[in-house]
Design a protein around this motif. Structure first.
Motif, PDB file in Angstrom:
ATOM      1  N   LYS A  61       0.886  -1.160   0.000  1.00  0.00           N
ATOM      2  CA  LYS A  61       0.000   0.000   0.000  1.00  0.00           C
ATOM      3  C   LYS A  61       0.922   1.207   0.000  1.00  0.00           C
ATOM      4  O   LYS A  61       1.733   1.351   0.925  1.00  0.00           O
ATOM      5  CB  LYS A  61      -0.874   0.019   1.251  1.00  0.00           C
ATOM      6  N   PRO A  62       0.831   2.057  -1.028  1.00  0.00           N
ATOM      7  CA  PRO A  62       1.760   3.189  -1.134  1.00  0.00           C
ATOM      8  C   PRO A  62       1.780   4.036   0.131  1.00  0.00           C
ATOM      9  O   PRO A  62       0.742   4.552   0.545  1.00  0.00           O
ATOM     10  CB  PRO A  62       1.194   3.980  -2.311  1.00  0.00           C
ATOM     11  N   GLY A  63       2.943   4.150   0.766  1.00  0.00           N
ATOM     12  CA  GLY A  63       3.064   4.956   1.972  1.00  0.00           C
ATOM     13  C   GLY A  63       3.144   4.118   3.240  1.00  0.00           C
ATOM     14  O   GLY A  63       3.416   4.637   4.308  1.00  0.00           O
ATOM     15  N   SER A  64       2.927   2.810   3.118  1.00  0.00           N
ATOM     16  CA  SER A  64       3.018   1.944   4.295  1.00  0.00           C
ATOM     17  C   SER A  64       4.211   1.000   4.147  1.00  0.00           C
ATOM     18  O   SER A  64       4.439   0.443   3.080  1.00  0.00           O
ATOM     19  CB  SER A  64       1.749   1.107   4.442  1.00  0.00           C
ATOM     20  N   ALA A  65       4.953   0.814   5.250  1.00  0.00           N
ATOM     21  CA  ALA A  65       6.051  -0.162   5.251  1.00  0.00           C
ATOM     22  C   ALA A  65       5.479  -1.578   5.398  1.00  0.00           C
ATOM     23  O   ALA A  65       6.228  -2.545   5.492  1.00  0.00           O
ATOM     24  CB  ALA A  65       7.043   0.152   6.360  1.00  0.00           C
ATOM     25  N   THR A  66       4.197  -1.686   5.417  1.00  0.00           N
ATOM     26  CA  THR A  66       3.405  -2.936   5.472  1.00  0.00           C
ATOM     27  C   THR A  66       3.585  -3.712   6.767  1.00  0.00           C
ATOM     28  O   THR A  66       3.285  -3.174   7.830  1.00  0.00           O
ATOM     29  CB  THR A  66       3.608  -3.837   4.227  1.00  0.00           C
ATOM     30  N   LEU A  67       4.128  -4.923   6.722  1.00  0.00           N
ATOM     31  CA  LEU A  67       4.051  -5.835   7.864  1.00  0.00           C
ATOM     32  C   LEU A  67       5.431  -6.106   8.454  1.00  0.00           C
ATOM     33  O   LEU A  67       6.433  -6.074   7.741  1.00  0.00           O
ATOM     34  CB  LEU A  67       3.436  -7.163   7.393  1.00  0.00           C
ATOM     35  N   PRO A  68       5.465  -6.391   9.763  1.00  0.00           N
ATOM     36  CA  PRO A  68       6.763  -6.725  10.357  1.00  0.00           C
ATOM     37  C   PRO A  68       7.310  -8.032   9.780  1.00  0.00           C
ATOM     38  O   PRO A  68       6.542  -8.916   9.414  1.00  0.00           O
ATOM     39  CB  PRO A  68       6.457  -6.883  11.845  1.00  0.00           C
ATOM     40  N   LEU A  69       8.622  -8.137   9.714  1.00  0.00           N
ATOM     41  CA  LEU A  69       9.241  -9.360   9.218  1.00  0.00           C
ATOM     42  C   LEU A  69       9.045 -10.487  10.242  1.00  0.00           C
ATOM     43  O   LEU A  69       8.879 -10.223  11.432  1.00  0.00           O
ATOM     44  CB  LEU A  69      10.741  -9.133   8.997  1.00  0.00           C
ATOM     45  N   PRO A  70       9.083 -11.725   9.801  1.00  0.00           N
ATOM     46  CA  PRO A  70       9.013 -12.838  10.743  1.00  0.00           C
ATOM     47  C   PRO A  70      10.074 -12.662  11.835  1.00  0.00           C
ATOM     48  O   PRO A  70      11.198 -12.258  11.557  1.00  0.00           O
ATOM     49  CB  PRO A  70       9.325 -14.051   9.861  1.00  0.00           C
ATOM     50  N   GLY A  71       9.698 -12.937  13.065  1.00  0.00           N
ATOM     51  CA  GLY A  71      10.629 -12.792  14.183  1.00  0.00           C
ATOM     52  C   GLY A  71      10.598 -11.415  14.823  1.00  0.00           C
ATOM     53  O   GLY A  71      11.209 -11.200  15.861  1.00  0.00           O
ATOM     54  N   ILE A  72       9.889 -10.468  14.182  1.00  0.00           N
ATOM     55  CA  ILE A  72       9.834  -9.102  14.699  1.00  0.00           C
ATOM     56  C   ILE A  72       8.418  -8.826  15.194  1.00  0.00           C
ATOM     57  O   ILE A  72       7.463  -8.834  14.420  1.00  0.00           O
ATOM     58  CB  ILE A  72      10.201  -8.083  13.598  1.00  0.00           C
ATOM     59  N   ILE A  73       8.293  -8.575  16.496  1.00  0.00           N
ATOM     60  CA  ILE A  73       6.968  -8.328  17.055  1.00  0.00           C
ATOM     61  C   ILE A  73       6.795  -6.812  17.209  1.00  0.00           C
ATOM     62  O   ILE A  73       7.158  -6.236  18.230  1.00  0.00           O
ATOM     63  CB  ILE A  73       6.787  -9.045  18.422  1.00  0.00           C
ATOM     64  N   ALA A  74       6.275  -6.181  16.166  1.00  0.00           N
ATOM     65  CA  ALA A  74       6.082  -4.723  16.171  1.00  0.00           C
ATOM     66  C   ALA A  74       4.631  -4.435  16.510  1.00  0.00           C
ATOM     67  O   ALA A  74       3.727  -5.093  16.007  1.00  0.00           O
ATOM     68  CB  ALA A  74       6.419  -4.155  14.798  1.00  0.00           C
ATOM     69  N   ARG A  75       4.410  -3.467  17.378  1.00  0.00           N
ATOM     70  CA  ARG A  75       3.051  -3.108  17.733  1.00  0.00           C
ATOM     71  C   ARG A  75       2.896  -1.604  17.916  1.00  0.00           C
ATOM     72  O   ARG A  75       3.813  -0.937  18.370  1.00  0.00           O
ATOM     73  CB  ARG A  75       2.685  -3.807  19.040  1.00  0.00           C
ATOM     74  N   VAL A  76       1.704  -1.102  17.557  1.00  0.00           N
ATOM     75  CA  VAL A  76       1.385   0.305  17.777  1.00  0.00           C
ATOM     76  C   VAL A  76       0.533   0.376  19.038  1.00  0.00           C
ATOM     77  O   VAL A  76      -0.541  -0.217  19.103  1.00  0.00           O
ATOM     78  CB  VAL A  76       0.631   0.888  16.570  1.00  0.00           C
ATOM     79  N   VAL A  77       1.052   1.063  20.045  1.00  0.00           N
ATOM     80  CA  VAL A  77       0.422   1.016  21.380  1.00  0.00           C
ATOM     81  C   VAL A  77       0.293   2.414  21.984  1.00  0.00           C
ATOM     82  O   VAL A  77       0.823   3.395  21.447  1.00  0.00           O
ATOM     83  CB  VAL A  77       1.280   0.148  22.344  1.00  0.00           C
ATOM     84  N   ASN A  78      -0.400   2.487  23.123  1.00  0.00           N
ATOM     85  CA  ASN A  78      -0.408   3.716  23.915  1.00  0.00           C
ATOM     86  C   ASN A  78       0.674   3.618  24.998  1.00  0.00           C
ATOM     87  O   ASN A  78       1.413   2.633  25.049  1.00  0.00           O
ATOM     88  CB  ASN A  78      -1.802   3.982  24.496  1.00  0.00           C
ATOM     89  N   MET A  79       0.731   4.617  25.881  1.00  0.00           N
ATOM     90  CA  MET A  79       1.814   4.650  26.872  1.00  0.00           C
ATOM     91  C   MET A  79       1.763   3.474  27.852  1.00  0.00           C
ATOM     92  O   MET A  79       2.746   3.181  28.534  1.00  0.00           O
ATOM     93  CB  MET A  79       1.800   5.974  27.653  1.00  0.00           C
ATOM     94  N   LYS A  80       0.597   2.824  27.917  1.00  0.00           N
ATOM     95  CA  LYS A  80       0.493   1.662  28.820  1.00  0.00           C
ATOM     96  C   LYS A  80       0.771   0.350  28.093  1.00  0.00           C
ATOM     97  O   LYS A  80       0.499  -0.727  28.621  1.00  0.00           O
ATOM     98  CB  LYS A  80      -0.898   1.623  29.442  1.00  0.00           C
ATOM     99  N   ASN A  81       1.262   0.460  26.894  1.00  0.00           N
ATOM    100  CA  ASN A  81       1.559  -0.709  26.051  1.00  0.00           C
ATOM    101  C   ASN A  81       0.296  -1.472  25.652  1.00  0.00           C
ATOM    102  O   ASN A  81       0.348  -2.671  25.399  1.00  0.00           O
ATOM    103  CB  ASN A  81       2.580  -1.646  26.727  1.00  0.00           C
ATOM    104  N   GLU A  82      -0.837  -0.768  25.586  1.00  0.00           N
ATOM    105  CA  GLU A  82      -2.048  -1.404  25.068  1.00  0.00           C
ATOM    106  C   GLU A  82      -2.158  -1.080  23.584  1.00  0.00           C
ATOM    107  O   GLU A  82      -1.984   0.081  23.198  1.00  0.00           O
ATOM    108  CB  GLU A  82      -3.297  -0.862  25.783  1.00  0.00           C
TER     109      GLU A  82
END
Ligand code: ATP
Ligand code: MG
Length: 650
Positions: A434-455
């Protein structure tokens, strides 16, 4: 951070080209997902398996020891990084070109794996002959010449760390970084070529060395041949000590966690940090990502246009590609030297197949126009990559059509000096983009978008980009400052790695990096990312590049100020200013209507090409700059923008 952003969710996925997928290392989204799940279930099993990509003198039995925030990977294994990048290819690829080099002045050189190996061995012996010991740090301040990767690999071979300082840095920047790393040896050159002129590196180094008591020896590459001052006892010519050294230099085994290098970050956010990387984990992840993300195969001609002074050059010019036995292209100079088609001329000349560049370069090519591209046969290209900043969707689409001819997948790779290797990116034969998105994390990489409480934050809401589990190529510390390492990266959101970037995750799990957390703007209670507004501006046919910052406002909290450079053939006017304000407001919403649009000839950038919004923020706010500007590419730019600002207001 709670704004719904339909804009970001709009983009339709572009499937990987069928022909590409058929031959790719990973051929479908399904295959990617299986790999991802396997790695998530059993990270140590997964990384232990990948570690077979490296050549070990002693294979590791342990994978990860994690004593948060300190990681050890493959701790009982032993290997030599230079052996992995050179020696192990000699049998099969003795005569394969390893490095194709082109100087800005038109000089060219080629090294086979056997030749590069010999040069590295000789120089490694030269370093030993002047007393360099394992664990010591050697500072390297060179232009983009073959001696730069040779010096790095020679250090790796004998277990010395390198600290490469970008050749455009000033004496003060050099002094600070040498003091921090306590180097005893400096490697530099008489000069290098940039934009048709000589950059007098030795003069700058000489000025710096007056204030660097630790440096006892300086090795000087003869590149330009102009006259330089000489300090007997301290200075030695590279070619002389290399010639005197033996070409026989067996690669000694080092521990997996033996330090490999220190690298100072580009400094968009202030005081540079010495990021420390170690041997096996770093080499493994750079090797593995080069293979999968660039879908590397034996006959590729691979060109990463970054400067080796930045992490992209370390990981994706030197270590990742050479460890895979690839043929790499390296170019010394500027993309518009002597004319704006230099890059396409190089692609044509060497039949480059993989082209990895920065978002900022793509925007420059776009603003220069098709006439420069159409002159050349660039049909050898099969894969394009980008890194460094979010790529605006309009620039992505341009890259896909104008350079990739709708045929080459684009890998938009998100990663940092600190992560050492690519973390979030499409796999080109598998992941719909999708133009403008780095898309998905590579296998083995646990990337998450969270708030300050890690939710986790819901799709379409802005949060903080984090990595939840350690990964092999992660930084091990900030050189000499464990406390700052823990505080900056692992304590802001307790227990997880905080990348410092704002991001959104959409309903398909795609990650949209919006830029630095500091670059998020708050207007009348709404949070907007500077990146989104910039993308709206860049989608206007007159705009080449845009930087958007906030200016404090009594009523609205903050208002939006845009700095814009125009594509060739367009010039600033009051009408255009009004049109652009209107364009942003219709594209994103009236809430995002800029309070001001200012035109400038160029934007302030770091020497690695990233827009320095921090300075523009100060300028928009106070009309001047007081912060640290040592990493600014063009010192005059702030003054010029400040001046035009004054004029427009008169
Ligand atoms: P400093 O940390 O000193 O400010 P820096 O962050 O600019 O310097 P790098 O480590 O080279 O130095 O850059 C990493 C940053 O670049 C990321 O944190 C992110 O903001 C940005 N970035 C890199 N690749 C991408 C990408 N593909 N999409 C969006 N942003 C990216
Ligand atoms: Mg950073």
């Amino acid at each position: 951070m709670l704004e719904f952003d339909p804009h970001v969710l709009d983009e339709k996925p572009v499937p990987p080209p069928e022909e590409f997928s058929k031959r790719a290392h990973v051929r479908s989204l399904d295959e990617y997902r299986k790999m991802y799940e396997r790695a998530e279930r059993d990270p140590e099993g997964f990384w232990g398996e990948q570690a077979k990509l490296l050549d070990w003198f002693q294979a590791p039995t342990k994978v990860l020891e994690w004593d948060s925030p300190h990681a050890k990977w493959f701790s009982d294994g032993k290997l030599n990084v230079a052996h992995n990048c050179l020696d192990r290819h000699l049998e099969k690829n003795h005569n394969k070109p390893a490095l194709i080099w082109e100087g800005e002045d038109g000089a060219t050189l080629q090294f086979t794996y056997a030749e590069l190996h010999e040069r590295v061995c000789r120089f490694a012996n030269a370093l030993l002959s002047i007393g360099v010991k394992p664990g010591e740090c050697v500072t390297v301040y060179l232009p983009m010449v073959p001696e730069l990767p040779i010096a790095m690999l020679a250090c790796a071979r004998i277990g010395a760390l390198h600290s490469v300082i970008f050749g455009g840095f000033s004496a003060t920047a050099l002094v600070d970084r040498i003091a921090d790393s306590q180097s005893k040896v400096l490697i530099t050159a008489d000069g290098g070529y940039r934009r048709g002129k000589i950059v007098p590196l030795k003069d700058t180094a000489d000025a710096a060395l007056k204030n660097c008591p630790t440096i006892a020896k300086s090795i000087v590459v003869k590149r330009t041949g102009h006259d330089v001052d000489w300090h007997d006892g301290r200075d030695r010519w590279w070619h002389e000590i290399e010639k005197a050294a033996s070409k026989d230099c067996p690669a000694e085994p080092f521990d997996s966690e033996h330090p490999l290098y220190v690298l100072y970050t580009s400094g968009t956010t202030g005081k540079p940090k010495g990021v420390l990387h170690t041997s096996a984990g770093y080499l493994l992840q750079t090797t593995w990502t080069t293979r999968l993300v660039f879908d590397l195969r034996d006959d590729d001609v691979y060109w990463c246009t970054a400067d080796i002074g930045w992490v992209t050059g370390h990981s994706y010019i030197v270590y990742g590609p050479l460890s895979n036995g690839a043929t790499i292209v390296m170019y010394e100079g500027a993309p518009d030297q002597p004319t704006k088609d230099r890059f396409w001329e190089i692609v044509e000349r060497y039949k480059v197949t993989i082209f990895y560049s920065s978002a900022t370069a793509v925007r420059a090519f776009m603003s220069w126009g098709m006439e420069w591209i159409d002159k050349h046969d660039i049909s050898s290209l099969r894969l394009l990559g980008t890194v460094g900043e979010p790529i605006n969707p309009a620039a992505w689409k341009w890259y896909f059509e104008a350079i990739g001819k709708n045929r080459c997948p684009i890998v938009d790779t998100w990663w940092q000096t600190e992560t050492g290797a690519i973390m979030i990116s499409p796999l080109p034969g598998a992941t719909p983009t999708k133009p403008g998105s780095a898309t998905l994390p590579l296998p083995g990489i646990i990337a998450r978008v969270v708030n300050m409480k890690n939710e986790p934050v819901p799709p379409g809401e802005t949060g903080y980009l984090t990595i939840q589990k350690p990964w092999p190529s992660m930084l091990r510390t900030i050189y000499g400052d464990d406390e700052r390492y823990a505080r900056e990266y692992w304590q802001k959101i307790p227990g997880v790695y905080f990348a410092g970037d704002a991001a959104q995750c959409d309903k398909d799990g795609y990650i949209w990096v919006l830029g630095r957390v500091d670059d998020v703007i708050k207007v009348a209670g709404h949070r907007l990312s500077s990146m989104e507004i910039e993308s709206a501006l860049v989608s206007h046919p007159t705009v080449a590049e845009a930087a958007v910052v906030a200016r404090p406002d009594e009523i609205k909290g903050e208002v939006i100020v845009c700095f814009v450079t125009l594509r060739s053939g367009h010039s600033p006017s009051i009408e255009l200013r009004g049109l652009l304000m209107e364009h942003v407001s219709t594209t994103i919403g009236t809430i995002a209507r800029p309070a001001d649009v200012r035109f400038c000839d160029i934007l302030p950038k770091t020497r690695s090409g990233k827009i320095m919004r921090r300075l523009l923020r100060e300028l928009a706010h106070k009309g001047g700059i007081s912060g640290d500007t040592t990493t600014l590419e063009d010192m005059g730019v702030i003054e010029r923008i400040a001046k035009t600002q004054g004029k427009e207001e008169e």
